[in-house]
Structures are given as C-alpha cells and as structure tokens.
Scaffold this motif. Structure first.
Motif, short mmCIF file in Angstrom:
data_model
loop_
_atom_site.label_atom_id
_atom_site.label_comp_id
_atom_site.label_asym_id
_atom_site.label_seq_id
_atom_site.Cartn_x
_atom_site.Cartn_y
_atom_site.Cartn_z
N LEU A 124 0.83 -1.21 0.00
CA LEU A 124 0.00 0.00 0.00
C LEU A 124 0.86 1.26 0.00
N LEU A 125 1.98 1.23 0.70
CA LEU A 125 2.89 2.37 0.67
C LEU A 125 3.40 2.59 -0.75
N TYR A 126 3.74 1.50 -1.42
CA TYR A 126 4.19 1.61 -2.81
C TYR A 126 3.09 2.21 -3.69
N GLN A 173 13.27 9.11 -1.11
CA GLN A 173 12.99 8.70 0.26
C GLN A 173 11.63 8.04 0.29
N PRO A 174 11.59 6.72 0.35
CA PRO A 174 10.30 6.02 0.36
C PRO A 174 9.46 6.46 1.56
N LEU A 175 8.15 6.30 1.42
CA LEU A 175 7.25 6.63 2.52
C LEU A 175 7.56 5.77 3.72
N ARG A 176 7.64 6.42 4.86
CA ARG A 176 7.86 5.68 6.10
C ARG A 176 7.16 6.42 7.23
N GLN A 177 6.83 5.66 8.26
CA GLN A 177 6.20 6.29 9.41
C GLN A 177 7.29 7.08 10.12
N ASP A 178 6.96 8.31 10.45
CA ASP A 178 7.98 9.21 10.97
C ASP A 178 7.43 9.93 12.20
N SER A 179 7.82 9.47 13.37
CA SER A 179 7.30 10.08 14.59
C SER A 179 8.08 11.34 14.97
N ALA A 180 9.29 11.49 14.45
CA ALA A 180 10.10 12.66 14.80
C ALA A 180 9.64 13.91 14.05
N GLN A 206 1.41 9.09 10.68
CA GLN A 206 1.70 9.81 9.45
C GLN A 206 2.88 9.13 8.77
N TYR A 207 2.94 9.31 7.48
CA TYR A 207 4.04 8.79 6.70
C TYR A 207 4.55 9.94 5.84
N GLU A 235 8.11 17.11 -1.03
CA GLU A 235 7.73 16.23 0.07
C GLU A 235 6.42 15.54 -0.30
N ILE A 236 6.29 14.31 0.17
CA ILE A 236 5.00 13.63 0.04
C ILE A 236 4.57 13.21 1.44
N TRP A 237 3.29 13.37 1.71
CA TRP A 237 2.72 13.08 3.03
C TRP A 237 1.54 12.14 2.86
N VAL A 238 1.40 11.24 3.81
CA VAL A 238 0.24 10.36 3.84
C VAL A 238 -0.40 10.52 5.21
N LYS A 239 -1.70 10.76 5.21
CA LYS A 239 -2.44 10.86 6.46
C LYS A 239 -3.84 10.33 6.24
#
Length: 197
Positions: free
Chosen positions: A43-45, A127-134, A146-147, A171-175
C-alpha cells in the motif's frame, strides 16, 4: 436448442454473479487496507505511485491556469483541483528562482497568463514513505500516524520554443482523512504533496 441457450445464459449469469461477488470482496479488502491503522509495503508503494501522479496532475493544472485562451471558469476549477493535491495551502512552491506559498504561486500563474507549459520529468523516489514520529505533519501537530517521503524531479518550463529546466524535490505526506462512502464516513489513507523546493 432452447436447452443450450438456457444453459449458456445460466453460465453467463453465474459468471457475472461470481465476478460481482469477487469485485465486492476485493472492494471490501481494498477498503479494509486503506482504513487499517498501519500501511503495508504494497500500500505504501501504491501511495508513492499515486504521489507521482499527483505531481504530474499539478503540472497539468498549472499549465491550464496559465493559459489565457482557456475560459476563466475552467482555470478557477484547475486552481481548486491544484489546491486539493497539497496537504496545506501554505506549502511553499519554488517557481523559477522564487519561493512562494501555494496560494501566491497559483495567483501569480493566473496573473502571468503567458501560456507557459509546466512539465514534470524524471520523477524519482529518493525517500520512500515511512512512518515518521520525529517529524510532525505541518497541518496537525497531534497526528499520531503519518508517513512522509521525498521525490525529486525535473521541472521544465517551456514558452514559445524556449525551455528551462530546474531540479526540484517535493515532500509527500500520507495521512488519514474523512471520506464519505454513501451514508457512511470513514477515515482512509490519502497521499498529498508538500513543499516543492
């Protein structure tokens, strides 16, 4: 002969029913995947590919907005469609050598009306989508899930036979966003563009 026709019809009807049932199952599975708490690699892909398409769509909208031969109503609709591609209207967009907010950028393109083509080429996921808490999503500081990722591309501006290319990144964002399905509201994952630098 009538028996063969009925038999063929019933096979066709059963095949249609089976296809319909499979489509319903697949639709339910797809909906479940996009409403899940965490996204799988597949799904991230799919969202990364969708982000690339949104970047190309943005270029098409910008070209329409800047074309004075197109009716102003369509140009306004293109502006609204362009806004919906971004996670927030205050995202920064670099145009030629100038950095503007998305709203200022769209306004400037409309005012120029020089029929310049905005072409996106050589899109690459760096930079592939990844969950990023920072890193917090710019529109909701309380977002727990969020990714984010990053694309690079070549921005080609073409006017009357002249072309100028700029290397850019976006930048790409997923929410999760609220979507209506019939009478139901559900939270589904959606990909958005962020700042273009």
């Amino acid at each position: 002969m009538l028996g063969l026709t009925r038999c063929a019809t019933s096979h066709r009807e059963r095949a249609i029913e089976n296809e319909s049932a499979e489509a319903t199952i697949m639709s339910g599975e797809l909906e479940a995947q996009f409403t899940t708490d965490y996204l799988s690699g597949d799904l991230l892909y799919a969202l990364e590919v969708r982000a690339q398409q949104k970047l190309i769509d943005f270029a098409d909208y910008v070209t329409l907005i800047g074309n004075p031969t197109i009716d102003s109503t369509f140009r306004q609709q293109a502006q609204e469609q362009a806004r919906q591609l971004f996670i927030h209207p205050q995202m920064l967009v670099v145009w030629e050598e100038e950095q503007l907010t998305l709203e200022s950028f769209l306004h400037e393109i409309e005012q120029k009306s020089d029929n310049q083509q905005y072409i996106i080429q050589d899109i690459e996921l760096v930079q592939p989508l990844r969950q990023d808490s920072a890193r917090r999503e710019p529109t909701r500081q309380d977002s727990a899930q969020q990714y984010s990722g990053l694309l690079t591309f070549s921005q080609l501006l073409a006017t009357e036979g002249q072309e100028v290319a700029y290397q850019r990144k976006v930048e790409i964002w997923v929410k999760k966003v609220d979507k209506q399905f019939g009478n139901e509201h559900k939270q589904v994952w959606e990909v958005f563009l962020g700042s273009i630098k």
